[in-house]
Design an enzyme around this catalytic site. Structure first.
Site, short mmCIF file in Angstrom:
data_model
loop_
_atom_site.label_atom_id
_atom_site.label_comp_id
_atom_site.label_asym_id
_atom_site.label_seq_id
_atom_site.Cartn_x
_atom_site.Cartn_y
_atom_site.Cartn_z
CD GLU A 205 -0.78 -13.60 -1.33
OE1 GLU A 205 -1.13 -12.49 -1.41
OE2 GLU A 205 -1.09 -14.73 -1.68
CD GLU B 47 -5.81 -13.49 -1.40
OE1 GLU B 47 -6.55 -12.73 -2.49
OE2 GLU B 47 -5.26 -12.59 -0.74
#
Ligand code: BG6
Length: 479
Positions: free
Chosen positions: A379, A170
């Site tokens: 995720e 991220e």
């Protein structure tokens, strides 16, 4: 499209779960580990929920065997974890700390022994504080060389057994929260610096992938991108344009660079006009193009809905819900471009995150059409309060519902033609949420750990544990 019959999940589909070093390991100064930026940041009062820190977290560093035994019992096919840079290089560079290498060797061997495919994340936000102190960490180009060296060390040590790798976790979140909203370390709010820092991270990502080809030629690597597909609040053209702006500024700005080594034009020109475009060298783009990933790692939690934002409208300063008090999240945006609005069509969690399984299918198709890369969901999961009943059970039907509906959406996307490698639920055990303490839980396995006092950290299988075990057993046939 409505599908009458869905395609089955591929037979080699990687059913998994994920974690990150800082959030599970604890042992923050054990066996020669150096200090990370998070080890520092959490000690500043008021930065995290009830000032929680990861000093102990869920003590995975000492309990990894017990945790992996639970993974094996569940039948997990893959486990995604991250390496703490400061265990390998306590100061970010220089001498290797053999005890750090030993720990990850033990972890990887234990996974392999149980037939669980390791997915290794090189960087999940815990930067060596020494690099922050020496040259500002991501603020300097110097980080590219140090990241390259750190990555090569991991390739050489673990590349024989680890074939799936995630470069940066991220990047869009750690740069934004570190440099635009100031909620993560180093707690800076500086738009120009944010774009510069992000450019350095792009170079680090590309150089790691480029080197990876030399050291692990039979492996696969991609970034994990936090993808929140943009919706328009209405069909008013101004709102549609706002959503287009948001998709480009919050998503394509990263994924275009990963895939093509180029920044999207409209945003580049917008940033130039504002004088905040990153400083780049011509040769940077050669490197960026050489760092094309094998897959797009996608961390998907929710979609975001946007509308037009006037020039004096919402900024990025809106309040973010880190308490679990529903309805406390505020609108944020970029003046003149877009601002977020609540989507009345969607339910939300207690932390005001939208629950939108169809948004996942939409996102997967957008990535497939634009980038043509296979996708690993690195995720997806639900952060909620869990209650241990008097009889010791945890009946997290809400989590089962969340994962179930998202898996259905994935199967629909597969039927649409999306090339899916696997699905990692966030998370396997409960763990520390960076800003939300321990009360926002994600795991299949409950851990008796809380913000206050001392706890025994015992592991308890939740209802979702047994449910996911069955899904894996049937390769998702009966979902
Ligand atoms: C992702 C991160 O952003 O979301 C994880 O990669 C994080 O590290 C997860 O824990 C959930 O976020 P939160 O804020 O609910 O813990």
């Amino acid at each position: 499209m409505l599908h009458k019959k869905l395609k089955p999940f591929p037979t080699d589909f990687l059913w998994g779960a994920a974690s990150a070093a800082y959030q599970v390991e604890g042992a923050w100064d054990t066996d020669g580990k150096g200090k990370s930026n998070w080890d520092e940041f959490v000690r500043i009062p008021g930065k995290t929920f009830k000032d929680t820190n990861g000093d102990v977290a869920v003590d995975h560093y000492h309990r990894y065997k017990e945790d992996i035994a639970l993974m094996a019992e569940m039948g997990l096919k893959t486990y995604r974890f991250s390496v703490a840079w400061t265990r390998i290089f306590p100061n970010g560079k220089g001498e290797v700390n053999q005890k750090g290498i030993d720990f990850y060797n033990r972890l990887i061997d234990e996974l392999v022994k149980h037939g669980i495919e390791p997915i290794l994340t090189i960087y999940h936000w815990d930067l060596p504080q020494a690099l922050q102190d020496e040259y500002g960490g991501w603020e300097s180009r110097q980080i590219v060389e140090d990241f390259r060296n750190y990555s090569i060390t991991l390739f050489k040590e673990f590349g024989d057994r680890v074939k799936y790798w995630v470069s940066l976790n991220e990047q869009n979140i750690f740069t934004r929260l570190g440099y635009q909203t100031g909620m993560h370390p180093p707690g800076v709010k500086d738009d120009k610096l944010f774009y510069q820092v992000n450019h350095h991270a792009n170079l680090a990502n590309a150089i790691a992938i480029k080197e990876f080809r030399n050291y692990v030629p039979d492996g696969k690597m991609g970034p994990s991108f936090a993808y929140s597909p943009a919706y328009a609040a209405t069909s008013k053209p101004a709102d549609i344009l706002a959503a287009e702006n948001a998709e480009e500024l919050t998503n394509h700005w990263w994924m275009d660079v990963y895939t093509w080594g180029e920044y999207p034009k409209a945003t580049w020109n917008y940033l130039k006009r504002r004088g905040i475009a990153p400083q780049v060298k011509e040769s940077d783009f050669t490197l960026l193009k050489e760092g094309k990933p094998d897959f797009m790692g996608v961390n998907y939690y929710q979609t975001t809905t946007y509308e037009k934002n006037p020039l004096d409208g919402a900024t990025l300063d809106g309040h973010f819900n880190t308490t679990g008090k529903k309805g406390t999240m505020e609108s944020t945006g970029i003046q003149g471009l877009f601002k977020t609005v609540a989507n009345k069509n969607l339910e939300t969690t207690n932390w005001d995150w939208n629950i939108d399984p169809q948004g996942l299918r939409i996102g997967l198709r957008r990535i497939t059409n634009r980038y043509g890369l296979p996708i690993l969901i690195s995720e997806n999961g639900l952060g909620e309060y869990d209650t241990v009943e008097a009889d010791g059970t945890i009946n997290d039907d809400y989590r089962i519902e969340y994962i179930h509906t998202h898996l259905k959406a994935i199967q629909e996307a597969i039927t649409d033609g999306v090339d899916m490698i696997g699905y990692c639920v966030w998370s396997f055990t409960d763990l520390l949420s960076w800003l939300n303490g321990f009360q926002k839980r994600y795991g299949f396995v409950y851990v008796n750990q809380h913000e206050d006092g001392k706890h025994d950290l015992r592991r308890i299988k939740k209802k979702s544990f047994y449910w996911y075990k069955e899904v894996i057993d049937n390769n998702g046939e009966n979902i």
